[in-house]
Design an enzyme around this catalytic site. Structure first.
Site, PDB file in Angstrom:
ATOM      1  N   HIS A 735       0.755  -1.004   0.144  1.00  0.00           N
ATOM      2  CA  HIS A 735      -0.065  -0.105  -0.118  1.00  0.00           C
ATOM      3  C   HIS A 735       0.878   1.231  -0.123  1.00  0.00           C
ATOM      4  O   HIS A 735       1.711   1.433   0.930  1.00  0.00           O
ATOM      5  CB  HIS A 735      -0.945  -0.012   1.232  1.00  0.00           C
ATOM      6  CG  HIS A 735      -1.905  -1.250   1.560  1.00  0.00           C
ATOM      7  ND1 HIS A 735      -1.936  -1.777   2.602  1.00  0.00           N
ATOM      8  CD2 HIS A 735      -2.137  -2.226   0.512  1.00  0.00           C
ATOM      9  CE1 HIS A 735      -2.864  -2.917   2.711  1.00  0.00           C
ATOM     10  NE2 HIS A 735      -2.817  -3.055   1.367  1.00  0.00           N
ATOM     11  N   GLN A 736       0.754   1.955  -1.083  1.00  0.00           N
ATOM     12  CA  GLN A 736       1.564   3.376  -1.213  1.00  0.00           C
ATOM     13  C   GLN A 736       0.525   4.553  -1.099  1.00  0.00           C
ATOM     14  O   GLN A 736      -0.441   4.420  -1.838  1.00  0.00           O
ATOM     15  CB  GLN A 736       2.535   3.307  -2.378  1.00  0.00           C
ATOM     16  CG  GLN A 736       3.555   2.241  -2.342  1.00  0.00           C
ATOM     17  CD  GLN A 736       2.892   1.008  -2.989  1.00  0.00           C
ATOM     18  OE1 GLN A 736       2.284   1.098  -4.146  1.00  0.00           O
ATOM     19  NE2 GLN A 736       3.116  -0.335  -2.446  1.00  0.00           N
TER      20      GLN A 736
END
Length: 804
Positions: A735-736
């Site tokens: 998850h960015q």
């Protein structure tokens, strides 16, 4: 269909049909079918074989560098003696040396063609140094010397025992560059070895480690469809199956690497005006006109595209990756990472502290994620509203958006049968009294599939390519252009103001072996490339906002493992989980614990969930202390459970480019992860693990049932307190977010509450990069909900332009 025009391709049961026969057999498919990414025609056969990684990457490493690389590969995976009583497959596995397989050569090609890390040059330089005796002394120290003439040796000339001690020393070295070298070579060597394919799409190690390869049900599904397509009776119903064979988006996929006249004709028949321009430096190029151009087709771009097309506007979607319809998936780890993940799945932070995974295909991350659909937590909405003054997150519109996207994805929380990892997580939590709950998912209760991180074989996982992009295609107002990478957003000065206004996108694609530049002229531009790519595109487009690329959050993840033997190794009658259950099968995410989530307090804690690990990813995360030990660990692969702690991080980083990411985890995040690891080790033991451990480079493990309570407590405390910021333990990120964050002013943010950039009117950002802070839970629902709200803002802008 004549028999000579059909063949079974290396176990995939795909049809080999000529272009003309495709139109005849699939019935009433217009010329644009030839442009579909999932069709069964000659060019797709070429794409398919590239997808399976059958092409040979050019290896430009020198002879000296390859000698060092081969020695390193054989150091990490040497030949070893099999344990007595092992099967022939296991004996072969232990005997196999890395260099007796194509591993070194393929790894060389990967380094030269796929690796884009900013420190790749240091790796190449080190390989050359290790080929000389003086360079070996510099890199390896006194361990490389001997008391026997000639006293000094190059790394390839050292005996295995010395090479292994040297490599192990690198992993714990005081010098960060040596720790980075160890991690890089270990990661690449093991990943290539356990994912490479032979001509039969098989890997010689898989049987020995208990891995089936691609989902057996998928192969059976393809075989059945192949036989049905060959039968005469089925031809009357072939139109009904076209969508299933070619994917639900096939009518809306336009491939620009086809002959120019076919491409132009197809776009015009979709209602997109196209003009051909002559360029001095290249062949003729295209200018495509539309109402909206959307860059990216994932959870952000897909939603915006679907909403705007359904509202009657002409929408063009540019996607850097390719379209892999259900039947064009390989469900093979190596080829999937190469073709459906950003930068071929080879992204890490600049210091190699965290491995970073992001999707790059039609459907984006939603096509390869793990199905979790958790609504934006209330404490996060409150924080974004109160502390960041973003009233959107307490509005009726946002509440509506969350409900709409969940309904569109068919989100539900039931699970018919739990897979190996999640069953262990649930049981351990129940035994300890920790809170545990079902994870809402965008797949049905009976979706027992461990391969969805490689695409969904039956479309039951409702990614954007099965939902919002289907709306785009069915509306008749939109098309998707795969294999097209945006170069810059086009903008000009707005008359009478100091502000700029967007008017389209310049993008490139490969045509006849060279790069072609095209232009899309639009009224509104949506950038939704993800938190790693969006900042770079905005910067290349001339935007100067100093916040672009900053405040990147990664949701760092640390894992622990537990071994649960089957009956053949434990001689126990009541084996749990059941003997037939394997670590890589079953719904990827169905259970989670919030025991350390801090939802009711600071809001900054850790979630405890289970991952999807196939042999390649499993091998690069497990600690390496020797080649034999690594093979022992891999032999337990199919019955080794993993559970992870995911932190809502205070720490942040900077995106310089999609492959250059600096990130510093704060001490508070490290402490939270350590608390999470402590809980994970206890959960694994409580669930009945025979053996537990972490991913720390020391490789310690504990046989739970053979030690006292005091020894168990000491192990758990010692392992969970180990530092996580010194490269001794691999961290991961799927998850960015936050690299173009939303805010109230341009001094602290990149976009306003409507998702529009402060600098350029008509330019919107609609992906996880707009998150004001880290989210703390799986982000798909939040991304889609924000994108839905941004789409409403874009609709208002389009209506104003239409009226004016």
């Amino acid at each position: 269909m004549e028999e000579k025009n059909m063949e079974i391709k290396r176990g995939s049961f795909r049809e080999s049909i000529s272009k003309e026969e495709t139109v005849i057999e699939l019935g009433n498919i217009d010329a644009h079918t030839l442009l579909a990414g999932g069709g069964a025609h000659d060019d797709d056969d070429e794409v398919y074989h590239q997808h399976l990684n059958h092409q040979t990457l050019t290896n430009s490493l020198s002879h000296r560098q390859m000698a060092s690389l081969t020695a390193l590969c054989d150091t990490f995976l040497p030949s070893a003696a099999a344990v007595g009583g092992d099967s022939d497959d296991a004996a072969t596995f232990y005997w196999t040396l890395a260099s007796t397989t194509p591993t070194p050569e393929r790894l060389g090609g990967l380094i030269c063609n796929r690796l884009r890390h900013p420190k790749t040059w240091i790796l190449k330089l080190t390989l050359w140094l290790l080929s000389t005796w003086i360079g070996t002394v510099i890199v390896c120290g006194v361990e490389s010397m001997s008391w026997v003439f000639p006293f000094f040796h190059s790394f390839p000339d050292l005996p295995l025992e010395k090479r292994q001690r040297i490599v192990q020393g690198w992993s714990l070295s005081y010098f960060s560059l040596l720790r980075m070298l160890f991690r890089t070579v270990k990661l690449l060597t093991l990943f290539v070895f356990f994912t490479q394919l032979d001509e039969a799409e098989d890997n010689a190690s898989w049987k020995a480690i208990g891995y089936k390869g691609p989902d057996p049900e998928f192969r059976a599904q393809l075989k059945k469809q192949f036989l049905q397509a060959a039968s005469k009776e089925h031809k009357d119903h072939v139109n009904q199956d076209t969508e299933h064979i070619m994917g639900p988006l096939y009518k809306g996929i336009v491939r620009l690497d086809y002959p120019r006249d076919i491409t132009v004709d197809s776009l015009r028949r979709f209602g997109f005006p196209v003009s051909v321009t002559r360029r001095k430096s290249s062949s003729s190029s295209l200018v495509i006109h539309c109402d909206v151009v959307v860059v990216g087709s994932g959870s952000g771009g897909g939603v915006v595209a679907g909403v705007l097309a359904k509202a009657g506007y002409k929408v063009l979607v540019l996607e850097k990756g390719n379209y892999f319809s259900r039947n064009n998936l390989s469900l093979l780890e190596g080829p999937t990472m190469d073709q459906m993940y950003l930068s071929h799945g080879l992204i890490a932070t600049d210091d190699m502290s965290a491995l970073v995974l992001a999707g790059s295909t039609v459907g984006g991350g939603s096509a390869i994620n793990w199905s979790a659909c958790i609504k934006t937590p209330k404490h996060v909405c409150k924080e974004w509203c109160d502390e960041h003054e973003l009233e959107l997150f307490k509005s009726k519109l946002y509440e509506e958006a969350v409900n709409v996207v969940c309904e569109k994805m068919g989100v539900q929380s039931e699970v018919k049968e739990e897979g190996f990892n999640n069953a262990i997580l649930r049981k351990g939590c129940e035994e300890l009294g920790y809170p545990v709950s079902n994870i809402p998912r965008n797949s049905p209760p009976d979706h027992y599939c461990g391969w969805c991180c490689m695409g969904c074989k039956d479309g039951k996982k409702k990614s954007t390519s099965e939902t919002w992009l289907v709306d785009l295609v069915k509306s008749g107002n939109g098309v998707i252009l795969p294999g097209c990478e945006a170069v810059k957003v086009l903008h000009k000065n707005k008359k009478g103001t100091n502000r700029k206004i967007s008017h389209g996108v310049e993008f490139e694609y490969e045509y006849k072996g060279s790069k072609e530049i095209c232009v899309v002229e639009s009224k509104v531009t949506i950038v939704a490339c993800g938190a790693l790519c969006t900042p770079s595109l905005l910067k290349k487009s001339g935007l100067k906002n100093p916040n672009i690329g900053k405040q990147l959050h990664l949701h760092p993840v640390a894992m622990a493992w537990g071994y649960f033997p089957d009956s053949s190794s434990s001689n126990v009658n009541n084996v749990w989980p059941e003997e037939e259950k394997k670590s890589y099968e079953g719904g990827i995410m169905t259970a989670m614990s919030t025991v350390n989530a801090e939802f009711e307090k600071s809001g900054y804690g850790v979630l405890i969930q289970a991952p999807s690990l196939h042999p390649g990813m499993f091998s690069i995360l497990m600690p390496w202390v020797s080649g034999t030990d690594m093979k022992d660990r891999m032999r337990k692969f199919s019955r080794t459970a993993h559970i992870f702690a995911l932190a809502r991080d205070h720490g942040s980083g900077v995106v310089s480019s999609p492959t250059s990411i600096s990130y510093k985890m704060k001490q508070v995040d490290e402490r939270n992860l350590q608390k999470g690891i402590e809980k994970v080790l206890r959960i694994l033991a409580a669930a009945g693990a025979e053996e537990i451990g972490t991913h720390h480079g020391g490789g310690r493990r504990l046989k739970v049932k053979e030690v006292s309570c005091h020894e168990f407590e000491r192990f758990v405390k010692e392992e969970s307190r180990r530092p996580l910021r010194d490269l001794s333990t691999p961290l991961c990120s799927a998850h960015q977010m936050g690299s173009c964050r939303m805010g109230r002013s341009p001094t602290e943010s990149v976009v306003d509450e409507k998702g529009e950039t402060w600098e350029v009117e008509g330019l919107y950002v609609a992906d996880a990069s707009v998150f004001p802070t880290a989210l703390g839970v799986n982000p798909m629902v939040t991304v889609q909900a924000i994108a839905y709200c941004t789409a409403q803002s874009a609709l208002e802008a389009l209506r104003r332009k239409r009226c004016s």
